[in-house]
Design a protein around this motif. Structure first.
Motif, PDB file in Angstrom:
ATOM      1  N   PRO A  45      -2.912   2.225   9.396  1.00 52.50           N
ATOM      2  CA  PRO A  45      -2.507   3.539   8.894  1.00 52.50           C
ATOM      3  C   PRO A  45      -3.410   4.108   7.795  1.00 52.50           C
ATOM      4  CG  PRO A  45      -0.799   1.887   8.460  1.00 52.50           C
ATOM      5  CD  PRO A  45      -1.890   1.214   9.203  1.00 52.50           C
ATOM      6  N   ASN A  46      -4.128   3.247   7.066  1.00 52.06           N
ATOM      7  CA  ASN A  46      -5.039   3.728   6.018  1.00 52.06           C
ATOM      8  C   ASN A  46      -5.978   2.597   5.584  1.00 52.06           C
ATOM      9  OD1 ASN A  46      -3.623   2.144   3.962  1.00 52.06           O
ATOM     10  ND2 ASN A  46      -2.019   3.709   4.077  1.00 52.06           N
ATOM     11  N   ASN A  47      -6.944   2.921   4.728  1.00 52.50           N
ATOM     12  CA  ASN A  47      -7.916   1.923   4.261  1.00 52.50           C
ATOM     13  C   ASN A  47      -7.256   0.753   3.546  1.00 52.50           C
ATOM     14  OD1 ASN A  47     -10.093   3.303   5.272  1.00 52.50           O
ATOM     15  ND2 ASN A  47     -10.746   4.137   3.307  1.00 52.50           N
ATOM     16  N   PRO A 106      -5.387   7.322   9.362  1.00 51.19           N
ATOM     17  CA  PRO A 106      -5.722   6.184  10.212  1.00 51.19           C
ATOM     18  C   PRO A 106      -7.194   5.767  10.171  1.00 51.19           C
ATOM     19  CG  PRO A 106      -4.711   7.946  11.507  1.00 51.19           C
ATOM     20  CD  PRO A 106      -4.852   8.441  10.114  1.00 51.19           C
ATOM     21  N   VAL A 107      -7.379   4.464  10.246  1.00 47.88           N
ATOM     22  CA  VAL A 107      -8.698   3.842  10.279  1.00 47.88           C
ATOM     23  C   VAL A 107      -8.706   2.894  11.472  1.00 47.88           C
ATOM     24  CG1 VAL A 107     -10.280   2.327   9.030  1.00 47.88           C
ATOM     25  CG2 VAL A 107      -8.852   3.917   7.771  1.00 47.88           C
ATOM     26  N   THR A 108      -9.716   3.010  12.317  1.00 44.72           N
ATOM     27  CA  THR A 108      -9.839   2.107  13.449  1.00 44.72           C
ATOM     28  C   THR A 108     -10.936   1.088  13.160  1.00 44.72           C
ATOM     29  OG1 THR A 108      -9.091   3.778  15.001  1.00 44.72           O
ATOM     30  CG2 THR A 108     -10.298   1.928  15.928  1.00 44.72           C
ATOM     31  N   LEU A 109     -10.577  -0.175  13.283  1.00 43.49           N
ATOM     32  CA  LEU A 109     -11.510  -1.273  13.056  1.00 43.49           C
ATOM     33  C   LEU A 109     -11.926  -1.825  14.411  1.00 43.49           C
ATOM     34  CD1 LEU A 109      -9.343  -3.137  10.412  1.00 43.49           C
ATOM     35  CD2 LEU A 109     -11.094  -1.407   9.987  1.00 43.49           C
ATOM     36  N   ARG A 110     -13.196  -2.187  14.536  1.00 45.77           N
ATOM     37  CA  ARG A 110     -13.646  -2.780  15.797  1.00 45.77           C
ATOM     38  C   ARG A 110     -14.675  -3.855  15.523  1.00 45.77           C
ATOM     39  NH1 ARG A 110     -15.846  -0.143  21.376  1.00 45.77           N
ATOM     40  NH2 ARG A 110     -15.574  -2.068  22.545  1.00 45.77           N
ATOM     41  N   ALA A 111     -14.502  -4.976  16.185  1.00 47.46           N
ATOM     42  CA  ALA A 111     -15.475  -6.068  16.137  1.00 47.46           C
ATOM     43  C   ALA A 111     -15.918  -6.320  17.570  1.00 47.46           C
ATOM     44  CB  ALA A 111     -14.843  -7.325  15.564  1.00 47.46           C
ATOM     45  N   GLN A 112     -17.218  -6.302  17.777  1.00 47.59           N
ATOM     46  CA  GLN A 112     -17.756  -6.511  19.108  1.00 47.59           C
ATOM     47  C   GLN A 112     -19.003  -7.373  18.989  1.00 47.59           C
ATOM     48  OE1 GLN A 112     -19.084  -2.908  21.039  1.00 47.59           O
ATOM     49  NE2 GLN A 112     -18.330  -3.643  22.995  1.00 47.59           N
ATOM     50  N   THR A 124      -7.668  -3.169   4.540  1.00 52.48           N
ATOM     51  CA  THR A 124      -8.204  -4.154   3.608  1.00 52.48           C
ATOM     52  C   THR A 124      -7.225  -5.302   3.396  1.00 52.48           C
ATOM     53  OG1 THR A 124      -9.517  -2.464   2.490  1.00 52.48           O
ATOM     54  CG2 THR A 124      -9.093  -4.499   1.270  1.00 52.48           C
ATOM     55  N   VAL A 125      -5.941  -4.994   3.273  1.00 53.15           N
ATOM     56  CA  VAL A 125      -4.925  -6.027   3.085  1.00 53.15           C
ATOM     57  C   VAL A 125      -4.925  -6.985   4.269  1.00 53.15           C
ATOM     58  CG1 VAL A 125      -2.415  -6.401   3.078  1.00 53.15           C
ATOM     59  CG2 VAL A 125      -3.425  -4.753   1.516  1.00 53.15           C
ATOM     60  N   LYS A 126      -5.076  -6.468   5.467  1.00 53.37           N
ATOM     61  CA  LYS A 126      -5.035  -7.300   6.665  1.00 53.37           C
ATOM     62  C   LYS A 126      -6.321  -8.075   6.904  1.00 53.37           C
ATOM     63  CE  LYS A 126      -1.107  -7.206   8.640  1.00 53.37           C
ATOM     64  NZ  LYS A 126      -0.325  -8.417   8.478  1.00 53.37           N
ATOM     65  N   CYS A 176       0.855  -1.183   0.000  1.00 54.74           N
ATOM     66  CA  CYS A 176       0.000   0.000   0.000  1.00 54.74           C
ATOM     67  C   CYS A 176       0.893   1.236   0.000  1.00 54.74           C
ATOM     68  CB  CYS A 176      -0.875   0.016   1.257  1.00 54.74           C
ATOM     69  SG  CYS A 176      -2.045  -1.352   1.353  1.00 54.74           S
ATOM     70  N   THR A 177       0.305   2.369  -0.306  1.00 60.07           N
ATOM     71  CA  THR A 177       1.057   3.625  -0.248  1.00 60.07           C
ATOM     72  C   THR A 177       1.339   3.966   1.209  1.00 60.07           C
ATOM     73  OG1 THR A 177      -0.938   4.985  -0.128  1.00 60.07           O
ATOM     74  CG2 THR A 177      -0.086   4.469  -2.341  1.00 60.07           C
ATOM     75  N   ALA A 178       2.235   4.900   1.427  1.00 61.02           N
ATOM     76  CA  ALA A 178       2.606   5.308   2.784  1.00 61.02           C
ATOM     77  C   ALA A 178       1.668   6.391   3.324  1.00 61.02           C
ATOM     78  CB  ALA A 178       4.040   5.802   2.794  1.00 61.02           C
ATOM     79  N   GLU A 179       0.549   6.582   2.666  1.00 61.45           N
ATOM     80  CA  GLU A 179      -0.434   7.580   3.107  1.00 61.45           C
ATOM     81  C   GLU A 179      -0.833   7.316   4.562  1.00 61.45           C
ATOM     82  OE1 GLU A 179      -5.145   8.516   2.308  1.00 61.45           O
ATOM     83  OE2 GLU A 179      -4.121   7.048   1.082  1.00 61.45           O
ATOM     84  N   TYR A 180      -0.869   8.372   5.369  1.00 61.40           N
ATOM     85  CA  TYR A 180      -1.292   8.205   6.751  1.00 61.40           C
ATOM     86  C   TYR A 180      -2.652   8.865   6.936  1.00 61.40           C
ATOM     87  CZ  TYR A 180      -1.295   7.971  11.797  1.00 61.40           C
ATOM     88  OH  TYR A 180      -1.637   7.690  13.092  1.00 61.40           O
TER      89      TYR A 180
END
Length: 63
Positions: free
Chosen positions: A48-50, A27-33, A54-56, A21-25
């Motif tokens: 660090p970004n969308n 931030p995106v916070t993901l949460r599963a509850q 998505t990759v993870k 991915c690009t080094a664009e900063y």
């Protein structure tokens, strides 16, 4: 299902290993509850970004 492949452990998700991915900063916070197969889940990760999110996580968190 992606979570089944990692036994429900969201920290082990790696939907696209080796993807870049690009080094664009931006931030995106993901949460599963909730519950997964009868087990309580409360998971949070900041990426660090969308693209990195998505990759993870692949289809688990869709943008």
């Amino acid at each position: 299902m992606a979570l089944d492949a990692v036994g429900g452990d969201s920290d082990r998700l790696d939907a696209e290993p080796g993807a870049t991915c690009t080094a664009e900063y931006s931030p995106v916070t993901l949460r599963a509850q909730g519950t997964y197969r009868g087990r309580a889940v409360d998971w949070t990760r900041t990426c660090p970004n969308n693209c990195e999110a998505t990759v993870k996580t692949g289809a688990v968190f869709y943008f």
